[in-house]
Design a protein around this motif. Structure first.
Motif, PDB file in Angstrom:
ATOM      1  N   ARG A 125       0.835  -1.212   0.000  1.00  0.00           N
ATOM      2  CA  ARG A 125       0.000   0.000   0.000  1.00  0.00           C
ATOM      3  C   ARG A 125       0.867   1.259   0.000  1.00  0.00           C
ATOM      4  NH1 ARG A 125      -5.394  -0.501   1.177  1.00  0.00           N
ATOM      5  NH2 ARG A 125      -5.466   1.575   2.124  1.00  0.00           N
ATOM      6  N   ARG A 126       2.002   1.222   0.727  1.00  0.00           N
ATOM      7  CA  ARG A 126       2.893   2.390   0.724  1.00  0.00           C
ATOM      8  C   ARG A 126       3.456   2.652  -0.663  1.00  0.00           C
ATOM      9  NH1 ARG A 126       4.472   0.354   5.803  1.00  0.00           N
ATOM     10  NH2 ARG A 126       6.233  -0.756   4.886  1.00  0.00           N
ATOM     11  N   LYS A 127       3.807   1.569  -1.372  1.00  0.00           N
ATOM     12  CA  LYS A 127       4.341   1.728  -2.728  1.00  0.00           C
ATOM     13  C   LYS A 127       3.288   2.326  -3.671  1.00  0.00           C
ATOM     14  CE  LYS A 127       7.805  -1.970  -2.480  1.00  0.00           C
ATOM     15  NZ  LYS A 127       8.952  -1.033  -2.638  1.00  0.00           N
ATOM     16  N   LEU A 128       2.013   2.018  -3.373  1.00  0.00           N
ATOM     17  CA  LEU A 128       0.913   2.542  -4.182  1.00  0.00           C
ATOM     18  C   LEU A 128       0.407   3.882  -3.662  1.00  0.00           C
ATOM     19  CD1 LEU A 128      -1.119  -0.769  -4.693  1.00  0.00           C
ATOM     20  CD2 LEU A 128       0.451   0.330  -6.308  1.00  0.00           C
ATOM     21  N   ASP A 129       1.128   4.436  -2.653  1.00  0.00           N
ATOM     22  CA  ASP A 129       0.768   5.714  -2.040  1.00  0.00           C
ATOM     23  C   ASP A 129      -0.625   5.671  -1.422  1.00  0.00           C
ATOM     24  OD1 ASP A 129       1.459   8.279  -1.269  1.00  0.00           O
ATOM     25  OD2 ASP A 129       0.511   9.211  -3.012  1.00  0.00           O
ATOM     26  N   LEU A 130      -0.942   4.538  -0.784  1.00  0.00           N
ATOM     27  CA  LEU A 130      -2.221   4.383  -0.099  1.00  0.00           C
ATOM     28  C   LEU A 130      -2.003   4.476   1.406  1.00  0.00           C
ATOM     29  CD1 LEU A 130      -3.707   1.388  -2.149  1.00  0.00           C
ATOM     30  CD2 LEU A 130      -4.376   3.801  -2.284  1.00  0.00           C
ATOM     31  N   PRO A 131      -3.013   4.911   2.175  1.00  0.00           N
ATOM     32  CA  PRO A 131      -2.848   5.062   3.632  1.00  0.00           C
ATOM     33  C   PRO A 131      -2.757   3.719   4.351  1.00  0.00           C
ATOM     34  CG  PRO A 131      -5.132   5.449   3.004  1.00  0.00           C
ATOM     35  CD  PRO A 131      -4.348   5.342   1.714  1.00  0.00           C
ATOM     36  N   TYR A 132      -2.309   3.767   5.606  1.00  0.00           N
ATOM     37  CA  TYR A 132      -2.193   2.568   6.438  1.00  0.00           C
ATOM     38  C   TYR A 132      -3.556   1.920   6.631  1.00  0.00           C
ATOM     39  CZ  TYR A 132      -1.219  -0.336  10.512  1.00  0.00           C
ATOM     40  OH  TYR A 132      -1.102  -1.395  11.376  1.00  0.00           O
ATOM     41  N   TRP A 133      -3.574   0.582   6.650  1.00  0.00           N
ATOM     42  CA  TRP A 133      -4.818  -0.175   6.791  1.00  0.00           C
ATOM     43  C   TRP A 133      -4.579  -1.345   7.728  1.00  0.00           C
ATOM     44  CZ3 TRP A 133      -6.096  -5.228   4.893  1.00  0.00           C
ATOM     45  CH2 TRP A 133      -7.459  -5.547   4.942  1.00  0.00           C
ATOM     46  N   SER A 134      -5.488  -1.529   8.701  1.00  0.00           N
ATOM     47  CA  SER A 134      -5.332  -2.580   9.705  1.00  0.00           C
ATOM     48  C   SER A 134      -6.146  -3.811   9.337  1.00  0.00           C
ATOM     49  CB  SER A 134      -5.757  -2.066  11.082  1.00  0.00           C
ATOM     50  OG  SER A 134      -5.786  -3.124  12.019  1.00  0.00           O
ATOM     51  N   LEU A 135      -5.463  -4.921   9.079  1.00  0.00           N
ATOM     52  CA  LEU A 135      -6.136  -6.166   8.725  1.00  0.00           C
ATOM     53  C   LEU A 135      -6.915  -6.729   9.903  1.00  0.00           C
ATOM     54  CD1 LEU A 135      -6.651  -8.582   6.848  1.00  0.00           C
ATOM     55  CD2 LEU A 135      -4.454  -9.526   7.580  1.00  0.00           C
ATOM     56  N   SER A 136      -6.301  -6.766  11.095  1.00  0.00           N
ATOM     57  CA  SER A 136      -6.971  -7.357  12.249  1.00  0.00           C
ATOM     58  C   SER A 136      -8.183  -6.524  12.672  1.00  0.00           C
ATOM     59  CB  SER A 136      -6.008  -7.499  13.428  1.00  0.00           C
ATOM     60  OG  SER A 136      -5.638  -6.246  13.942  1.00  0.00           O
ATOM     61  N   LYS A 137      -8.093  -5.207  12.541  1.00  0.00           N
ATOM     62  CA  LYS A 137      -9.229  -4.350  12.876  1.00  0.00           C
ATOM     63  C   LYS A 137     -10.404  -4.640  11.965  1.00  0.00           C
ATOM     64  CE  LYS A 137     -10.522   0.495  13.524  1.00  0.00           C
ATOM     65  NZ  LYS A 137     -10.046   1.908  13.449  1.00  0.00           N
ATOM     66  N   MET A 138     -10.119  -4.815  10.677  1.00  0.00           N
ATOM     67  CA  MET A 138     -11.172  -5.140   9.726  1.00  0.00           C
ATOM     68  C   MET A 138     -11.807  -6.489  10.068  1.00  0.00           C
ATOM     69  SD  MET A 138     -11.885  -7.275   6.952  1.00  0.00           S
ATOM     70  CE  MET A 138     -10.263  -7.803   6.420  1.00  0.00           C
ATOM     71  N   ALA A 139     -10.965  -7.482  10.414  1.00  0.00           N
ATOM     72  CA  ALA A 139     -11.463  -8.815  10.731  1.00  0.00           C
ATOM     73  C   ALA A 139     -12.364  -8.796  11.965  1.00  0.00           C
ATOM     74  CB  ALA A 139     -10.292  -9.777  10.947  1.00  0.00           C
ATOM     75  N   LYS A 140     -11.949  -8.044  12.992  1.00  0.00           N
ATOM     76  CA  LYS A 140     -12.747  -7.975  14.217  1.00  0.00           C
ATOM     77  C   LYS A 140     -14.122  -7.378  13.965  1.00  0.00           C
ATOM     78  CE  LYS A 140      -8.880  -7.567  17.448  1.00  0.00           C
ATOM     79  NZ  LYS A 140      -8.153  -6.665  18.369  1.00  0.00           N
ATOM     80  N   HIS A 141     -14.195  -6.398  13.076  1.00  0.00           N
ATOM     81  CA  HIS A 141     -15.466  -5.752  12.802  1.00  0.00           C
ATOM     82  C   HIS A 141     -16.337  -6.547  11.836  1.00  0.00           C
ATOM     83  CE1 HIS A 141     -13.468  -2.292  14.671  1.00  0.00           C
ATOM     84  NE2 HIS A 141     -14.671  -1.822  14.862  1.00  0.00           N
ATOM     85  N   LYS A 142     -15.741  -7.506  11.150  1.00  0.00           N
ATOM     86  CA  LYS A 142     -16.497  -8.322  10.211  1.00  0.00           C
ATOM     87  C   LYS A 142     -17.030  -9.611  10.838  1.00  0.00           C
ATOM     88  CE  LYS A 142     -16.121  -5.884   6.388  1.00  0.00           C
ATOM     89  NZ  LYS A 142     -17.307  -5.349   5.668  1.00  0.00           N
ATOM     90  N   VAL A 143     -16.294 -10.166  11.802  1.00  0.00           N
ATOM     91  CA  VAL A 143     -16.684 -11.437  12.408  1.00  0.00           C
ATOM     92  C   VAL A 143     -17.664 -11.171  13.547  1.00  0.00           C
ATOM     93  CG1 VAL A 143     -15.879 -13.510  13.586  1.00  0.00           C
ATOM     94  CG2 VAL A 143     -14.473 -12.469  11.791  1.00  0.00           C
TER      95      VAL A 143
END
Length: 239
Positions: A125-143
């Motif tokens: 994501r950094r190489k694509l100039d995209l902001p930081y993204w939390s995988l575990s945070k997304m998982a917690k909110h989806k499950v």
């Protein structure tokens, strides 16, 4: 981490103690953190270290002082606007930790796997100039089960604060930064969770007037960069 309180695993860092039990694990970055904290303590800043479940081996030193750093199981903090908050790690209220410790170790292994994946995802994501993204945070909110667990945990902790006669509680443990208000038996209790510094990049701070705020570091960095761009633009226009 809240104010001058270090909440387990150096601010909910991610299982250093448990990893040390399996093999020696101490990168240079850990030395830098310890050095900075001790430097503040030696300069007169009060630092309270509250071990969590991942570094529970330090709980045997509760009540002692090392290099100006106090080790406590819990602490009480009075805010600038007069509220009294109980500060603790929070694993004391985790039913999984209390009844099914083996499951907690499984969860820890899965968490570190997700941390590894998250590292590579954000490198891309950094190489694509995209902001930081939390995988575990997304998982917690989806499950669904994770969402239900977090909700029940928050309620139990806030109820405990009310029963102890304080205005609220500050904890970590579940790595989910949050602020909520609960009412139990007619008493209102404030719940603050400082999240974690390693993967969620969160910190809880108190302002001079007693106002408390959860900071998300990538957003703070983006705001600072935007202010710098605006300042540079203003200087260029003035010139």
């Amino acid at each position: 981490m809240f104010g001058n309180y270090l909440d387990g695993e150096f601010g909910n860092g991610g299982g250093v103690g448990w990893r040390l039990k399996r093999k020696f694990y101490w990168p240079d970055a850990h030395n830098d953190i310890v050095w900075r904290i001790m430097k503040r303590a030696k300069r007169g800043t009060r630092v309270v270290y509250i071990p969590g479940n991942h570094d529970e081996m330090f709980r045997q030193f509760t009540g002692l002082n090392f290099g100006g750093i106090e080790i406590r199981r819990a602490a009480f903090h009075d805010t600038a606007d007069g509220r009294r908050l109980m500060v603790l790690h929070g694993d004391e209220f985790d039913a999984v930790m209390l009844s099914h410790r083996w499951l907690a170790f499984v969860g820890d292994a899965l968490y570190h796997f997700m941390m590894g994946v998250n590292h590579w995802v954000n490198a891309v994501r950094r190489k694509l100039d995209l902001p930081y993204w939390s995988l575990s945070k997304m998982a917690k909110h989806k499950v669904k089960n994770a969402v239900e667990f977090i909700g029940k945990y928050e309620e139990v902790v806030a109820r405990a604060a009310g029963e102890r006669g304080v205005d609220g509680v500050v904890c970590g443990h579940i790595h989910t930064a949050e602020h909520r208000m609960f009412t139990h038996d007619g008493k209102r209790a404030e719940y603050w969770n400082d999240g974690d510094w390693v993967e969620g990049c969160n910190a809880l701070v108190e302002h001079a007037d007693g106002r408390m705020e959860i900071l998300h570091w990538p957003e703070e960095v983006a705001r600072r960069e935007e202010r710098m761009r605006q300042a540079d633009s203003a200087i260029a226009e003035a010139a």
